[in-house]
Scaffold this motif. Structure first.
Motif, PDB file in Angstrom:
ATOM      1  N   UNK A   1     -44.989   0.322 -11.530  1.00  0.00           N
ATOM      2  CA  UNK A   1     -45.134  -0.581 -10.391  1.00  0.00           C
ATOM      3  C   UNK A   1     -44.954   0.175  -9.086  1.00  0.00           C
ATOM      4  N   UNK A   2     -45.515  -0.399  -8.041  1.00  0.00           N
ATOM      5  CA  UNK A   2     -45.437   0.172  -6.698  1.00  0.00           C
ATOM      6  C   UNK A   2     -44.464  -0.688  -5.879  1.00  0.00           C
ATOM      7  N   UNK A   3     -43.452  -0.101  -5.254  1.00  0.00           N
ATOM      8  CA  UNK A   3     -42.547  -0.910  -4.425  1.00  0.00           C
ATOM      9  C   UNK A   3     -43.263  -1.466  -3.202  1.00  0.00           C
ATOM     10  N   UNK A   4     -42.943  -2.688  -2.852  1.00  0.00           N
ATOM     11  CA  UNK A   4     -43.574  -3.369  -1.720  1.00  0.00           C
ATOM     12  C   UNK A   4     -42.546  -3.575  -0.613  1.00  0.00           C
ATOM     13  N   UNK A   5     -42.951  -3.322   0.616  1.00  0.00           N
ATOM     14  CA  UNK A   5     -42.082  -3.554   1.774  1.00  0.00           C
ATOM     15  C   UNK A   5     -42.988  -3.668   2.998  1.00  0.00           C
TER      16      UNK A   5
ATOM     17  N   UNK B   1     -43.286 -12.488  11.330  1.00  0.00           N
ATOM     18  CA  UNK B   1     -42.019 -13.098  10.957  1.00  0.00           C
ATOM     19  C   UNK B   1     -41.826 -13.308   9.473  1.00  0.00           C
ATOM     20  N   UNK B   2     -42.757 -12.854   8.641  1.00  0.00           N
ATOM     21  CA  UNK B   2     -42.648 -12.982   7.187  1.00  0.00           C
ATOM     22  C   UNK B   2     -42.474 -11.586   6.599  1.00  0.00           C
ATOM     23  N   UNK B   3     -41.490 -11.431   5.746  1.00  0.00           N
ATOM     24  CA  UNK B   3     -41.212 -10.148   5.098  1.00  0.00           C
ATOM     25  C   UNK B   3     -41.570 -10.229   3.628  1.00  0.00           C
ATOM     26  N   UNK B   4     -42.221  -9.199   3.116  1.00  0.00           N
ATOM     27  CA  UNK B   4     -42.603  -9.129   1.711  1.00  0.00           C
ATOM     28  C   UNK B   4     -41.952  -7.912   1.078  1.00  0.00           C
ATOM     29  N   UNK B   5     -41.202  -8.127  -0.004  1.00  0.00           N
ATOM     30  CA  UNK B   5     -40.604  -7.043  -0.773  1.00  0.00           C
ATOM     31  C   UNK B   5     -40.857  -7.301  -2.255  1.00  0.00           C
ATOM     32  N   UNK B   6     -40.493  -6.323  -3.074  1.00  0.00           N
ATOM     33  CA  UNK B   6     -40.637  -6.481  -4.513  1.00  0.00           C
ATOM     34  C   UNK B   6     -41.427  -5.353  -5.125  1.00  0.00           C
ATOM     35  N   UNK B   7     -42.064  -5.642  -6.258  1.00  0.00           N
ATOM     36  CA  UNK B   7     -42.826  -4.634  -6.996  1.00  0.00           C
ATOM     37  C   UNK B   7     -44.142  -5.237  -7.469  1.00  0.00           C
TER      38      UNK B   7
ATOM     39  N   UNK C   1     -41.151 -11.090  -3.321  1.00  0.00           N
ATOM     40  CA  UNK C   1     -40.243 -11.958  -2.591  1.00  0.00           C
ATOM     41  C   UNK C   1     -40.712 -12.068  -1.139  1.00  0.00           C
ATOM     42  N   UNK C   2     -41.003 -13.279  -0.700  1.00  0.00           N
ATOM     43  CA  UNK C   2     -41.342 -13.525   0.694  1.00  0.00           C
ATOM     44  C   UNK C   2     -40.141 -14.174   1.361  1.00  0.00           C
ATOM     45  N   UNK C   3     -39.734 -13.624   2.496  1.00  0.00           N
ATOM     46  CA  UNK C   3     -38.604 -14.159   3.254  1.00  0.00           C
ATOM     47  C   UNK C   3     -39.082 -14.483   4.668  1.00  0.00           C
ATOM     48  N   UNK C   4     -38.683 -15.664   5.149  1.00  0.00           N
ATOM     49  CA  UNK C   4     -39.048 -16.061   6.500  1.00  0.00           C
ATOM     50  C   UNK C   4     -38.033 -17.086   7.010  1.00  0.00           C
ATOM     51  N   UNK C   5     -38.117 -17.395   8.284  1.00  0.00           N
ATOM     52  CA  UNK C   5     -37.284 -18.443   8.858  1.00  0.00           C
ATOM     53  C   UNK C   5     -37.574 -19.752   8.128  1.00  0.00           C
ATOM     54  N   UNK C   6     -36.528 -20.492   7.707  1.00  0.00           N
ATOM     55  CA  UNK C   6     -36.783 -21.768   7.015  1.00  0.00           C
ATOM     56  C   UNK C   6     -37.677 -22.723   7.800  1.00  0.00           C
TER      57      UNK C   6
ATOM     58  N   UNK D   1     -51.189 -16.525   7.644  1.00  0.00           N
ATOM     59  CA  UNK D   1     -50.312 -15.384   7.896  1.00  0.00           C
ATOM     60  C   UNK D   1     -49.657 -14.927   6.601  1.00  0.00           C
ATOM     61  N   UNK D   2     -49.185 -15.893   5.796  1.00  0.00           N
ATOM     62  CA  UNK D   2     -48.559 -15.549   4.523  1.00  0.00           C
ATOM     63  C   UNK D   2     -49.574 -14.918   3.573  1.00  0.00           C
ATOM     64  N   UNK D   3     -50.753 -15.519   3.484  1.00  0.00           N
ATOM     65  CA  UNK D   3     -51.774 -14.985   2.599  1.00  0.00           C
ATOM     66  C   UNK D   3     -52.233 -13.606   3.056  1.00  0.00           C
ATOM     67  N   UNK D   4     -52.466 -13.467   4.365  1.00  0.00           N
ATOM     68  CA  UNK D   4     -52.928 -12.185   4.877  1.00  0.00           C
ATOM     69  C   UNK D   4     -51.933 -11.072   4.626  1.00  0.00           C
ATOM     70  N   UNK D   5     -50.639 -11.373   4.786  1.00  0.00           N
ATOM     71  CA  UNK D   5     -49.615 -10.364   4.528  1.00  0.00           C
ATOM     72  C   UNK D   5     -49.660  -9.938   3.061  1.00  0.00           C
TER      73      UNK D   5
END
Length: 602
Positions: A236-240, A245-251, A302-307, A328-332
């Motif tokens: 897997x490739x690490x994602x960051x 305002x949306x952060x994407x992490x994970x694998x 994992x997507x993290x953003x302001x609630x 924005x979420x999809x594009x990221x």
């Protein structure tokens, strides 16, 4: 002749009744508690909201007979227990802002719903308070009573759906329900690496994930290694990534580490596991031109953003979410996945090499008796066999000239031979690489064509007679909103009166394009996923076909210089680890594994 309309009998008017609370709770339970796994999900999420560091789940008969969830969270004081069983009573929100939700639960429906369809007992103790227990059976609540308890809460649910026996007929086998419970716990454990989880089914522990230590990335990597397997992390490739305002992490796994079904896709929004069409569609789009047909990517993201940017109150089981800015979420997600796959370069799944080794069947000879050393007679006979026979002229033998390579430490090694006019054998410092020359060159040509198309644009061809596509006014407005994006891909559309669009130009490479069908397919994608990559996919398919016909064909003999040039270009080209159809372009075999095949290693 038209028949007269039926008269309404006012004396037969249906009577509006206020349902009693028990019936209302059973109806609500039908939305919240679909099966034992749903009950486990609600109770474990309550434990996480309570700050638990250790959560133990025990079930019997797939959860139909017993579900017990024990946590070491903050617990409850005795006077809170009756309120916890009241509908829409919660400690998670105050009701002033339904978009400021930072907890799993917030509706106050889970416990009353469970108590309405089963026999529920809650035993809890808060720090510095006395322990207490409360029971509810089929919606009937008993008075709280003192009870011995550790700090935390134990929720015990027996005889699920005894109050609504018809629901029991829709449950699956005990094994299937147990597996569903385990999957729920596994998904929640992925997002909470510092919390320990365990699941016992009929007295046997079937799942355990101890709390991890260290920094968040290290703890998450270790937890996913335990839950997804070491092969997933290795391939897997690490994602960051971050955008708007949306952060994407994970694998995200390499394309060659794919699955036959979407069983290895785990998506989380602010720590909440979700199954959302927008996100799963974006995941497919991110792997659009690197997966074989019928294959599905593996990923834990994992997507993290302001609630305030996401609404989690749109599904009874909170399994879906709505973003304030879905594009924005999809594009990221799409751009980050494509960037990660391109950044992986020539990498291919290590499991491809493992499968190759597994396919090699070696049957070592094991004689029943073997002398310590050959006898004298055997030695003399062997020497005699090596002497030239009188009158025999030795035939000239083929000579092998090793290829001299000035980059022996390159990732794909130095070309040493070509076999069957299609496979390049390259030597690396620690093994060998087998390359499918046609598949590899196909990807290289495809990436060049895509880069050229992106740099100079997709050539468009004007239609002599514009194609008119009749649509509803709403669909016409929706597709015209994408006119600029479609024009960049060579499809030029214009409004043509109310509820219609005119196709003026089409991509020149798509000679037989059914414009109307394409427009409607794009609209279907927009309705289902909020976006569409259908036109881009068709253009990529044409470029892929062009690359296939323009690449090195199987059966062509290559010189050493050509083979090494191909290896070096593979190392520089994104996604060269798989061909345009998602198949691996090369396989690596470690020298240690090869030596083991020949009995050189234990």
């Amino acid at each position: 002749m038209n028949s007269p309309a039926p008269k309404i009998r006012h004396d037969a008017r249906p009577v509006i009744r206020q349902l009693d609370e028990a019936t209302a709770n059973r109806i609500a339970a039908g939305e919240v508690v679909e099966r034992p796994a749903s009950a486990v999900k609600e109770l474990v999420e309550n434990a996480l909201d309570a700050g638990a560091a250790r959560i133990q789940v025990a079930i019997e008969e797939g959860g139909k007979r017993l579900i017990r969830v024990t946590d070491d969270g903050c617990g409850m004081v005795p006077e809170d227990l009756p309120l916890a069983l009241s509908r829409h009573a919660t400690s998670k929100i105050d009701g002033t802002d339904l978009l400021a939700i930072t907890s799993f639960g917030f509706r106050g429906e889970a416990l009353p719903s469970l108590g309405a369809v089963g026999r529920l007992t809650i035993t809890s103790r808060a720090q510095g308070a006395e322990g207490a227990a409360i029971a509810v059976t089929g919606g009937r609540i008993d008075a709280p009573r003192p009870a011995a308890a550790n700090c935390g809460t134990v929720v015990e649910l027996r005889d699920l759906f005894f109050a609504t026996p018809a629901r029991l007929k829709f449950l699956r086998t005990e094994r299937a329900e147990t597996q569903a419970v385990a999957e729920v716990l596994r998904r929640l454990a992925m997002a909470e690496p510092y919390v320990g989880f365990s699941l016992t089914a009929d007295g046997r522990e079937i799942f355990r994930a101890d709390a991890e230590q260290g920094d968040l990335f290290g703890a998450m990597t270790t937890r996913l290694t335990r839950l997804m397997g070491a092969d997933f992390i290795d391939n897997a490739v690490p994602m960051d990534a971050e955008r708007d305002g949306i952060t994407l992490t994970g694998f995200a796994a390499l394309p060659t580490y794919s699955r036959g079904a979407a069983v290895a896709q785990h998506l989380f929004v602010n720590g909440r596991p979700v199954r959302d069409k927008l996100l799963t569609g974006a995941l497919r789009a991110g792997y659009m031109d690197v997966l074989a047909p019928g294959r599905h990517p593996a990923a834990v993201l994992f997507l993290e953003c302001d609630p305030q940017m996401v609404d989690v109150n749109v599904h009874p089981a909170k399994a879906e979410v709505r973003f304030r800015d879905p594009q924005a979420a999809r594009g990221l997600l799409v751009s980050a996945l494509r960037h990660a796959m391109a950044g992986a370069g020539h990498r291919a799944s290590s499991t491809v090499g493992d499968a190759t080794l597994a396919a090699v069947q070696v049957e070592p000879a094991r004689p029943a008796w073997q002398p310590d050393r050959p006898s004298g007679a055997a030695i003399r006979a062997g020497l005699a066999l090596q002497m030239p026979v009188e009158g025999f002229a030795e035939a000239p033998s083929a000579r092998y000239e090793p290829v001299i390579e000035d980059e022996p430490d390159a990732p794909l090694g130095a070309a040493r031979a070509q076999i069957h006019e299609n496979y390049i054998i390259a030597q690396t410092p620690d093994g060998l690489v087998i390359v499918d020359q046609h598949a590899a060159h196909e990807r290289l040509v495809y990436e060049r064509l895509k880069a050229q198309a992106q740099a100079s644009g997709i050539p468009a061809q004007a239609l002599l007679i514009p194609e008119i596509v009749e649509l509803s006014p709403a669909d016409a407005d929706r597709i015209l909103g994408l006119a600029g994006d479609l024009a960049a891909l060579g499809l030029v559309i214009e409004p043509f009166g109310p509820g219609a669009v005119a196709i003026r130009e089409v991509p020149a490479m798509l000679a037989r394009l059914d414009g109307g069908a394409l427009i409607r397919d794009i609209l279907d994608d927009l309705a289902d996923q909020g976006a569409s990559d259908r036109l881009q996919a068709r253009i990529d398919a044409v470029l892929s076909s062009m690359a296939c016909h323009g690449s090195v064909r199987s059966g062509r003999r290559m010189t050493a210089e050509e083979m090494n040039a191909l290896l070096r270009e593979m190392e520089r080209t994104p996604k060269s680890g798989q061909c345009n159809h998602g198949r691996p372009t090369w396989v690596k075999l470690a020298l240690s594994d090869i030596e083991r095949l020949f009995g050189r290693r234990d």
